[in-house]
Design an enzyme around this catalytic site. Sequence first.
Site, PDB file in Angstrom:
ATOM      1  N   THR A 158      16.166  18.309  -1.966  1.00  0.00           N
ATOM      2  CA  THR A 158      14.816  17.836  -1.958  1.00  0.00           C
ATOM      3  C   THR A 158      14.426  18.044  -3.429  1.00  0.00           C
ATOM      4  OG1 THR A 158      14.844  18.750   0.246  1.00  0.00           O
ATOM      5  CG2 THR A 158      12.734  18.125  -0.808  1.00  0.00           C
ATOM      6  N   GLY A 161      -3.070  19.144   1.431  1.00  0.00           N
ATOM      7  CA  GLY A 161      -2.337  20.161   0.818  1.00  0.00           C
ATOM      8  C   GLY A 161      -1.635  19.817  -0.405  1.00  0.00           C
ATOM      9  N   ILE A 201       1.325  18.195  -1.409  1.00  0.00           N
ATOM     10  CA  ILE A 201       1.897  16.915  -1.684  1.00  0.00           C
ATOM     11  C   ILE A 201       0.675  15.914  -1.460  1.00  0.00           C
ATOM     12  CG2 ILE A 201       3.305  15.137  -0.291  1.00  0.00           C
ATOM     13  CD1 ILE A 201       5.165  17.374   0.571  1.00  0.00           C
ATOM     14  N   GLU A 227      -8.242  15.806   6.454  1.00  0.00           N
ATOM     15  CA  GLU A 227      -7.765  17.139   6.518  1.00  0.00           C
ATOM     16  C   GLU A 227      -8.229  17.789   7.636  1.00  0.00           C
ATOM     17  OE1 GLU A 227      -5.185  19.326   4.694  1.00  0.00           O
ATOM     18  OE2 GLU A 227      -6.147  20.624   6.221  1.00  0.00           O
ATOM     19  N   VAL A 234      -6.883  14.031  13.473  1.00  0.00           N
ATOM     20  CA  VAL A 234      -6.361  13.013  13.549  1.00  0.00           C
ATOM     21  C   VAL A 234      -5.847  12.739  14.956  1.00  0.00           C
ATOM     22  CG1 VAL A 234      -4.361  11.455  12.783  1.00  0.00           C
ATOM     23  CG2 VAL A 234      -5.640  12.879  11.161  1.00  0.00           C
ATOM     24  N   HIS A 238      11.214  27.643  -6.948  1.00  0.00           N
ATOM     25  CA  HIS A 238      11.585  28.720  -7.627  1.00  0.00           C
ATOM     26  C   HIS A 238      11.752  30.125  -6.681  1.00  0.00           C
ATOM     27  CE1 HIS A 238       7.331  27.817  -7.731  1.00  0.00           C
ATOM     28  NE2 HIS A 238       7.062  28.996  -7.644  1.00  0.00           N
ATOM     29  N   HIS A 296      -5.793  31.432 -30.953  1.00  0.00           N
ATOM     30  CA  HIS A 296      -6.902  30.462 -31.038  1.00  0.00           C
ATOM     31  C   HIS A 296      -6.440  29.193 -31.803  1.00  0.00           C
ATOM     32  CE1 HIS A 296     -10.981  29.167 -31.207  1.00  0.00           C
ATOM     33  NE2 HIS A 296     -10.873  28.872 -32.620  1.00  0.00           N
TER      34      HIS A 296
HETATM   35  P1  FAD Z   1      16.425  21.725  -0.392  1.00  0.00           P
HETATM   36  O1  FAD Z   1      16.167  21.339  -1.749  1.00  0.00           O
HETATM   37  O2  FAD Z   1      15.802  21.048   0.786  1.00  0.00           O
HETATM   38  O3  FAD Z   1      18.050  21.495  -0.153  1.00  0.00           O
HETATM   39  C1  FAD Z   1      18.706  21.440   1.059  1.00  0.00           C
HETATM   40  C2  FAD Z   1      20.045  20.605   0.789  1.00  0.00           C
HETATM   41  O4  FAD Z   1      20.854  20.955   1.685  1.00  0.00           O
HETATM   42  C3  FAD Z   1      19.542  19.272   0.790  1.00  0.00           C
HETATM   43  O5  FAD Z   1      20.356  18.479  -0.262  1.00  0.00           O
HETATM   44  C4  FAD Z   1      20.452  18.661   2.211  1.00  0.00           C
HETATM   45  O6  FAD Z   1      20.926  17.436   1.994  1.00  0.00           O
HETATM   46  C5  FAD Z   1      21.551  19.673   2.321  1.00  0.00           C
HETATM   47  N1  FAD Z   1      21.877  19.872   3.821  1.00  0.00           N
HETATM   48  C6  FAD Z   1      21.057  20.223   4.725  1.00  0.00           C
HETATM   49  N2  FAD Z   1      21.880  20.280   5.992  1.00  0.00           N
HETATM   50  C7  FAD Z   1      23.007  20.191   5.475  1.00  0.00           C
HETATM   51  C8  FAD Z   1      24.400  20.220   6.069  1.00  0.00           C
HETATM   52  N3  FAD Z   1      24.569  20.457   7.290  1.00  0.00           N
HETATM   53  N4  FAD Z   1      25.528  19.976   5.305  1.00  0.00           N
HETATM   54  C9  FAD Z   1      25.363  19.701   3.925  1.00  0.00           C
HETATM   55  N5  FAD Z   1      24.341  19.478   3.348  1.00  0.00           N
HETATM   56  C10 FAD Z   1      23.246  19.921   3.987  1.00  0.00           C
HETATM   57  N6  FAD Z   1       8.449  22.954  -5.000  1.00  0.00           N
HETATM   58  C11 FAD Z   1       8.245  23.698  -6.150  1.00  0.00           C
HETATM   59  O7  FAD Z   1       8.488  25.002  -6.250  1.00  0.00           O
HETATM   60  N7  FAD Z   1       7.392  22.919  -7.245  1.00  0.00           N
HETATM   61  C12 FAD Z   1       7.258  21.794  -7.110  1.00  0.00           C
HETATM   62  O8  FAD Z   1       6.755  21.023  -7.915  1.00  0.00           O
HETATM   63  C13 FAD Z   1       7.760  21.171  -5.876  1.00  0.00           C
HETATM   64  N8  FAD Z   1       7.267  19.712  -5.718  1.00  0.00           N
HETATM   65  C14 FAD Z   1       7.714  19.043  -4.395  1.00  0.00           C
HETATM   66  C15 FAD Z   1       7.261  17.855  -4.381  1.00  0.00           C
HETATM   67  C16 FAD Z   1       7.654  17.021  -3.156  1.00  0.00           C
HETATM   68  C17 FAD Z   1       7.234  15.690  -2.761  1.00  0.00           C
HETATM   69  C18 FAD Z   1       8.233  17.862  -1.811  1.00  0.00           C
HETATM   70  C19 FAD Z   1       8.952  17.202  -0.628  1.00  0.00           C
HETATM   71  C20 FAD Z   1       8.874  19.281  -2.168  1.00  0.00           C
HETATM   72  C21 FAD Z   1       8.411  20.126  -3.593  1.00  0.00           C
HETATM   73  N9  FAD Z   1       8.470  21.210  -3.635  1.00  0.00           N
HETATM   74  C22 FAD Z   1       8.249  21.766  -4.867  1.00  0.00           C
HETATM   75  C23 FAD Z   1       9.396  22.185  -2.658  1.00  0.00           C
HETATM   76  C24 FAD Z   1      10.984  22.208  -3.127  1.00  0.00           C
HETATM   77  O9  FAD Z   1      11.334  20.960  -3.208  1.00  0.00           O
HETATM   78  C25 FAD Z   1      11.596  22.959  -1.958  1.00  0.00           C
HETATM   79  O10 FAD Z   1      10.981  24.329  -1.913  1.00  0.00           O
HETATM   80  C26 FAD Z   1      13.073  23.174  -2.532  1.00  0.00           C
HETATM   81  O11 FAD Z   1      13.736  21.948  -2.402  1.00  0.00           O
HETATM   82  C27 FAD Z   1      13.799  24.082  -1.416  1.00  0.00           C
HETATM   83  O12 FAD Z   1      15.045  24.432  -1.921  1.00  0.00           O
HETATM   84  P2  FAD Z   1      16.456  24.676  -0.952  1.00  0.00           P
HETATM   85  O13 FAD Z   1      17.314  24.776  -1.624  1.00  0.00           O
HETATM   86  O14 FAD Z   1      15.644  25.759   0.130  1.00  0.00           O
HETATM   87  O15 FAD Z   1      16.511  23.274   0.124  1.00  0.00           O
HETATM   88  P1  NAI Z   2       0.963  22.022   2.916  1.00  0.00           P
HETATM   89  O1  NAI Z   2       1.128  23.198   3.886  1.00  0.00           O
HETATM   90  O2  NAI Z   2       0.855  22.363   1.357  1.00  0.00           O
HETATM   91  O3  NAI Z   2      -0.301  20.961   3.416  1.00  0.00           O
HETATM   92  C1  NAI Z   2      -0.433  20.526   4.443  1.00  0.00           C
HETATM   93  C2  NAI Z   2      -1.899  20.321   4.757  1.00  0.00           C
HETATM   94  O4  NAI Z   2      -2.202  19.302   5.947  1.00  0.00           O
HETATM   95  C3  NAI Z   2      -2.753  21.607   4.785  1.00  0.00           C
HETATM   96  O5  NAI Z   2      -3.873  21.359   4.282  1.00  0.00           O
HETATM   97  C4  NAI Z   2      -3.160  21.400   6.448  1.00  0.00           C
HETATM   98  O6  NAI Z   2      -4.347  22.088   6.739  1.00  0.00           O
HETATM   99  C5  NAI Z   2      -2.894  19.991   6.683  1.00  0.00           C
HETATM  100  N1  NAI Z   2      -2.779  19.521   8.237  1.00  0.00           N
HETATM  101  C6  NAI Z   2      -2.009  20.125   8.889  1.00  0.00           C
HETATM  102  N2  NAI Z   2      -1.840  19.609  10.178  1.00  0.00           N
HETATM  103  C7  NAI Z   2      -2.840  18.551   9.887  1.00  0.00           C
HETATM  104  C8  NAI Z   2      -3.498  17.404  10.714  1.00  0.00           C
HETATM  105  N3  NAI Z   2      -2.798  17.373  12.086  1.00  0.00           N
HETATM  106  N4  NAI Z   2      -4.205  16.701  10.438  1.00  0.00           N
HETATM  107  C9  NAI Z   2      -4.826  16.754   9.230  1.00  0.00           C
HETATM  108  N5  NAI Z   2      -4.229  17.768   8.207  1.00  0.00           N
HETATM  109  C10 NAI Z   2      -3.480  18.361   8.854  1.00  0.00           C
HETATM  110  O7  NAI Z   2       2.270  20.874   3.084  1.00  0.00           O
HETATM  111  P2  NAI Z   2       2.728  19.462   2.331  1.00  0.00           P
HETATM  112  O8  NAI Z   2       1.329  19.373   1.326  1.00  0.00           O
HETATM  113  O9  NAI Z   2       3.216  18.773   3.301  1.00  0.00           O
HETATM  114  O10 NAI Z   2       3.939  20.282   1.551  1.00  0.00           O
HETATM  115  C11 NAI Z   2       4.866  20.986   2.149  1.00  0.00           C
HETATM  116  C12 NAI Z   2       5.529  21.888   1.310  1.00  0.00           C
HETATM  117  O11 NAI Z   2       6.097  21.369   0.118  1.00  0.00           O
HETATM  118  C13 NAI Z   2       4.647  22.931   1.112  1.00  0.00           C
HETATM  119  O12 NAI Z   2       4.811  24.312   1.550  1.00  0.00           O
HETATM  120  C14 NAI Z   2       4.659  23.070  -0.506  1.00  0.00           C
HETATM  121  O13 NAI Z   2       4.937  24.535  -0.850  1.00  0.00           O
HETATM  122  C15 NAI Z   2       5.978  22.330  -0.932  1.00  0.00           C
HETATM  123  N6  NAI Z   2       5.603  21.597  -2.054  1.00  0.00           N
HETATM  124  C16 NAI Z   2       5.313  22.255  -3.305  1.00  0.00           C
HETATM  125  C17 NAI Z   2       4.681  21.451  -4.453  1.00  0.00           C
HETATM  126  C18 NAI Z   2       4.413  22.272  -5.676  1.00  0.00           C
HETATM  127  O14 NAI Z   2       4.872  23.570  -5.756  1.00  0.00           O
HETATM  128  N7  NAI Z   2       3.986  21.851  -6.590  1.00  0.00           N
HETATM  129  C19 NAI Z   2       4.580  20.098  -4.483  1.00  0.00           C
HETATM  130  C20 NAI Z   2       4.697  19.583  -3.037  1.00  0.00           C
HETATM  131  C21 NAI Z   2       5.253  20.023  -1.955  1.00  0.00           C
END
Ligand code: FAD
Ligand code: NAI
Length: 466
Positions: A40, A182, A184, A203, A237, A321, A444
């Site tokens: 992801t 939140g 995202i 929200e 919602v 991380h 600074h």
């Molecule tokens: P993932 O990254 O989800 O990887 C899991 C992998 O397993 C995938 O490639 C999937 O295809 C594979 N897989 C699943 N099931 C199977 C199977 N049965 N066989 C083979 N392969 C399989 N976190 C941050 O710390 N900083 C950020 O800036 C940040 N930004 C984000 C922005 C967005 C839009 C999103 C959605 C998430 C963000 N996150 C961020 C969260 C971060 O992406 C996740 O916390 C992280 O990727 C989790 O890592 P993971 O290795 O647990 O799983």
């Molecule tokens: P989130 O948990 O950060 O935010 C979800 C938000 O949706 C919350 O504010 C919650 O109160 C609200 N919500 C829940 N149900 C609702 C409803 N029915 N109607 C209206 N509001 C509702 O989850 P998000 O933003 O989807 O991100 C998912 C995960 O991805 C997070 O856990 C985050 O850690 C990770 N992520 C991390 C990033 C980063 O580290 N910069 C960037 C993007 C994602």
Amino acid sequence: MQYDVIVIGSGPGGYVAAIRCAQLGLKTAIVEKYKTLGGTCLNVGCIPSKALLDSSEHFYNAAHTFAEHGIKLADLQVDLPQMIKRKAGVVDANVTGIAFLMKKNKITVYQGFGSFVDANTLNVKKDDGSDEKITTKNFIIATGSKPSSFPSMPIDKKRVITSTEALTLQEVPKHLIVIGAGVIGAELGSVYARIGSKVSFVEFADSMIPTMDKTMGKELQKAVKKLGADFYFSHKVTSVENTGEGVVVKADAPNGQQITLEGDYCLVSVGRRPYTDGLNLEAAGLAADSRGRIEVNDHLQTKVPNIYAIGDVIRGAMLAHKAEEEGVFVAETLVGQKPHINYRLIPGVVYTWPEVASVGFTEEELKAENRAYKVGSFPYKALGRARASMDVDGLVKVLADKHTDEILGMHIIGARAADMIAECVVAMEYRASAEDIARISHAHPTYTEAIKEACLAATENRAIHM
Ligand code: FAD
Ligand code: NAI
């Protein structure tokens, strides 16, 4: 057994675990269902979202702050397809880098869908339909998470979209309705607000980024409001409908009245759910809990001793991380080392502008625990560096134990907060007091002076520049 370890999933949890296992001399394989490695985070998460955040920030600054800097531009336009293309290039470079690292570390990569046959065997179904069974002494499950939703907001990936589709839109929405303010919602909502979309946040909670320290949500809302966004907090919602041309979102306001919002896209960002679909956990003697997570003990070991799980698929923050730390932790555990993770000190960052970054306890958590604490804060607008760059929005807030002065939490909203939080994490790992940081020289002019000043404020209210 063919391998010492098979890692299922190649996100930041899985690929880091695989590299550390290989470094420690374990014969390692990794299985990934997608064509590219990186999960992801690299494909549809951290990296592409940051690429679009950077591009949209450049546009916003060119349109709104360059003139003040004495830079004149004419005929400024957004070319969203080019922004998306550049983002794709950034993703490509990163996932190619992971493939290189797998080769370098002699990790065997299986491209295909993994499902358990038993606690030592995995079936890999390849894209051509063929199956291959591979065997191992240990498994690390790192299958990550997927966007979650509710029945009232059915995702069709066209008008009612998740973060994944929001990263590839080909037109700038006129009105983007974001459900969930939140992480995202705040990040991707900012991207589109900066390049001209009207953005409305609906929200459930009473603020943006509600799980972080409340001061952060309040300050972030002020900044995002400047982009022209609207906020509907404490709204529930009730329905989301794709009308073909656009979307209609209905929600119940706190006063019981119903609101109706019409837009052209609706981004559902209400959290993510652990992903174990099709993994056939039962065959290995495992089951997911009621929230879809795989249960693990303090060693990240499941109830089947040779199977470990890490990252988004287990409890804890869904952060890249955090997953990486857990990957290293399991690899080192497997060879008999005694690694440690301090979950309390995993920083959280929101890459909006200004950025938000946090580590340790929030003020709300300290209140709930009845801890005696003191607060020191310092605004960016009092920093020479911030005035020079015109990044005057934001503050640093330090929470320290009232009696011992040990820092309990640090919360920053402001320019470069994402990088500045590292100082706070190091300080807290070494159990620094606010006085310790107050006495350390900070260059600074830098934004980090706000950390020192906030610590001075926390210790006998002696900030110099306030
Ligand atoms: P993932 O990254 O989800 O990887 C899991 C992998 O397993 C995938 O490639 C999937 O295809 C594979 N897989 C699943 N099931 C199977 C199977 N049965 N066989 C083979 N392969 C399989 N976190 C941050 O710390 N900083 C950020 O800036 C940040 N930004 C984000 C922005 C967005 C839009 C999103 C959605 C998430 C963000 N996150 C961020 C969260 C971060 O992406 C996740 O916390 C992280 O990727 C989790 O890592 P993971 O290795 O647990 O799983
Ligand atoms: P989130 O948990 O950060 O935010 C979800 C938000 O949706 C919350 O504010 C919650 O109160 C609200 N919500 C829940 N149900 C609702 C409803 N029915 N109607 C209206 N509001 C509702 O989850 P998000 O933003 O989807 O991100 C998912 C995960 O991805 C997070 O856990 C985050 O850690 C990770 N992520 C991390 C990033 C980063 O580290 N910069 C960037 C993007 C994602």
